[in-house]
Design an enzyme around this catalytic site. Structure first.
Site, PDB file in Angstrom:
ATOM      1  N   GLU A 153     -36.624  84.347  78.591  1.00 41.35           N
ATOM      2  CA  GLU A 153     -36.896  85.109  79.810  1.00 41.35           C
ATOM      3  C   GLU A 153     -38.219  85.879  79.734  1.00 41.35           C
ATOM      4  OE1 GLU A 153     -32.225  85.810  81.123  1.00 41.35           O
ATOM      5  OE2 GLU A 153     -33.352  87.473  80.264  1.00 41.35           O
ATOM      6  N   GLU A 312     -28.338  79.731  82.071  1.00 42.12           N
ATOM      7  CA  GLU A 312     -27.480  80.906  81.940  1.00 42.12           C
ATOM      8  C   GLU A 312     -26.965  81.316  83.311  1.00 42.12           C
ATOM      9  OE1 GLU A 312     -28.980  84.447  80.099  1.00 42.12           O
ATOM     10  OE2 GLU A 312     -30.063  83.354  78.539  1.00 42.12           O
TER      11      GLU A 312
END
Length: 673
Positions: A153, A312
């Site tokens: 991320e 995710e």
């Protein structure tokens, strides 16, 4: 060309982040046994494990990871192997405290969280390359390895650092971008407030100043910070390509507009082998499935329409919002399969086993604290079987109806200080227009303003404050060739340097819209305006009005009150074979829905009034056939029309004419060829 499909993964991906290092090794056999019970096909491993893999500089302990990967392979589970460069060890920061990032006000962040990285720091870059090289050398040929997962991320929680190393790096970046300091001064408009530079060495990052700084400098710094993170990604990617050829490389994006605003994903999408995304529901009272669909459509668009992977999401509640409700029964499957409908090649979660310690111990997981005698676990097992039954869709592509233009750099520019109204929010407008299209059951592709738009009968521009001349030419050609364009207010105002386009607003869009704007007239908080149509019907606007002067456009709706009373509020301009619509106020939900209806009719898009509200119908098509996904987010049974007979893949039943979709359920029909 690099490989894009996870190696050895013949079906769809189902699984999650696996962090065995949080548990005694005696637990690992139980983990893989339960993974097999749940139908897990791939897990992400090692993302935060740098301190365990290299407990001291140059000292490596790979034995535990060897055993994990061997155990996964023995049980038929593929590995998405992380390079752990998002979380350097404590020993590294003790040796190199200057690798910790500095905020704009000069505060240096401390070790103890994640993502605390100065991406310009040469010691960090060297250490990241070293651990990546070690991993690639050791595991390139491991039979469990399916995918490389670089970092985690990017941009969360820190994207920009303002230290002296970044200042020097920024100057080098500017020298490459502008060549001479005179070109920099011209682009940044430094004649204003006496900010002119005579040497690149005089330029610093946009650190905290007594009042507003130079917006062009701030915009370039966001570009620089994004490019610097991308440099580090591509450095690791290139090591992995060289040492482990044939294994695709990714990093997990966060494209949902409400979750990450520091990354230009159009640029990043060109650098990864496989686009992957993380998505979490924003439980703020809105219809959560709309933002989910938007994130999936945006991720697919960043992938150029190609299949992508949801890497995710959550089985139930998260732990980092002010209030974190659990998902309702069946919601996990609806969320997961909506992503699949909109292009994902599977559904993966954070994380496999719920943590007992650390900041995310209350974040839901596939195997919760409650264990296997729980609703979450039973739904995980059911979902695993459902994902397995959809394996034939692999490689197919989602079919879109319309395009929405979006540009992260325009969002950055509009978000800078001292704009006409702080109530105008580019992300809010994108959300609102997307929701109006969603409620008309139109599947959306997002597109860069300079992309080829010829495939779409309708293109919507909800907020594009920054627009290049190339983008303006692109839209003009699109309309002249027969397209229908809808533009919202405060679009086309500035160029790539945040300089106002010469002449009246809306600068880059004057010609295609057939109008000029003499003056913006933002409304005070809570202030409303009425706009009326030729038949006397009335809509309501807030936040924004403008003094619009038609220059070829026809007036469709007119301001009935406010400072702009008597001026056009909604216009339409015929140009070539197409038409361009403009709305100069923020319409309430009902008015925006009506506007989308008129524009869709103008684009000759057939209405889909037979599909109930909050029931999604999305198609994927490819060599293996055409698949219709129907997702029922309501508490009532629904029916949707099918244009051919087919087989429902989740139940095995035949379907013809009208497809029954029970309350809260998902149905996927493979149409007969």
């Amino acid at each position: 060309m690099p490989e894009t499909n996870p190696k050895g993964l013949t079906g769809l991906a189902f699984g999650g982040d696996y962090n065995p290092e949080q548990w005694p090794e005696s637990v690992w056999p139980e983990d893989v046994r339960l993974m097999r019970e749940a139908g897990v096909t791939m897990v992400s491993v090692g993302i935060f494990s740098w301190a365990l893999l290299e407990p001291a500089r140059g000292t490596y302990e790979f034995g535990w990871l060897d055993r994990v990967l061997d155990l996964l392979h023995e049980n038929g589970i593929r590995a998405d192997l992380g390079t752990p460069t998002v979380a350097p060890p404590a020993w590294f920061y003790r040796e190199h405290p200057e690798a910790l990032p500095v905020a704009a006000d000069g505060t240096r962040y401390a070790f103890g969280s994640r993502g605390a990285i100065c991406h310009s720091n040469t010691d960090y870059r060297a250490a990241a390359a070293s651990i990546t090289t070690r991993l690639a050398t050791r595991y390139a040929d491991h039979p469990a390895l399916a995918l490389w997962h670089v970092h985690n991320e990017y941009g969360v929680p820190v994207s920009a650092c303002y230290c002296d190393s970044c200042a020097a790096h920024f100057r080098r970046w500017l020298t490459g971008a502008y060549g001479t300091v005179d070109e920099l001064n011209e682009a940044w408009g430094t004649a204003f407030w006496g900010q002119r530079y005579t040497d690149f060495d005089q330029v610093d990052p946009p650190r905290t100043t007594p009042t507003v700084g130079n917006p062009a400098q701030a915009l370039d710094y966001r570009r620089f910070a994004d490019a610097t993170m991308r440099e580090n990604f591509t450095a690791e990617r290139d090591i992995l390509h060289r040492l482990a050829p044939g294994i695709p490389v990714t990093t997990n994006f966060m494209t949902a507009l409400s979750q990450c605003d520091s990354v230009d994903y159009w640029a990043w999408g060109r650098e990864v082998d496989l686009v992957t995304n993380d998505h979490y529901l924003m439980t703020d009272g809105r219809r959560t499935q709309v933002n989910l669909a938007m994130a999936a459509d945006l991720t697919r668009s960043v992938a150029g329409g190609a299949p992508w992977l949801l890497l995710e999401h959550s089985t139930s509640g998260v732990n980092w919002q002010p209030r974190n409700p659990a998902k309702a029964p069946g919601q996990m499957a609806r969320n997961s399969l909506t992503h699949v409908a909109r292009g994902s090649e599977g559904a993966m979660f954070f994380q496999w086993r719920q943590s007992r310690s650390g900041a995310e111990k209350f974040h839901s997981s596939m195997l919760p604290h409650a264990g296997t005698d729980s609703r979450v676990w039973r739904e995980v097992v059911e979902l695993g079987a459902a994902v397995d039954s959809l394996s034939s869709i692999k490689g197919t592509r989602t079919v879109a109806d319309v395009a929405v233009l979006w540009d992260w750099q325009s969002w950055w520019a509009q978000s800078l200080q001292w704009r006409p109204s702080e109530d105008h929010d580019a992300r809010e407008r994108a959300d609102a227009f997307y929701e109006a299209l969603y409620d008309r059951h139109l599947t959306v592709d997002f597109a860069h303003p300079e992309a080829d738009l010829s495939a779409y009968p309708l293109v919507v521009v909800p907020a594009l404050y920054l627009m290049t001349e190339a983008a303006a030419d692109n839209l003009r050609e699109y309309v002249e060739r027969g397209g229908t364009l809808l533009v919202s207010y405060f679009s086309g105002i500035v160029d790539e340097h945040d300089a106002v386009h010469e002449g009246p607003h809306p600068g880059a869009l004057r010609d295609v819209l057939g109008l000029t704007v003499e003056e913006f007239s933002p409304l005070l908080q809570g202030e409303l305006v009425r706009i009326t149509g030729p038949d006397g019907s009335e809509l309501t606007g807030d936040v924004w009005t403008e003094f619009v002067v038609p220059r070829g456009a026809e007036t469709v709706w007119t301001y009935a009150d406010g400072l702009a009373a008597g001026h056009p509020a909604v216009t339409r301009h015929r140009s070539g074979a197409g038409s361009a619509w403009y709305v100069s106020t923020r319409l309430a939900t009902e008015g925006l829905d009506a506007l989308i209806g008129w524009v869709a009719d103008d684009a000759r898009i057939a209405p889909r009034a037979d599909v109930p509200r909050d029931v999604e119908v999305v198609r994927r098509t490819g060599e293996s056939g055409t698949y219709v996904f129907a997702v029922n987010h309501t508490a009532s049974d629904a029916k949707v029309s099918l244009d051919a007979h087919g087989t429902e893949l989740l139940t095995g039943e035949r379907a013809a004419g009208r497809l029954a979709v029970p309350a809260g359920a998902v149905r996927v029909v493979r149409l007969d060829t």
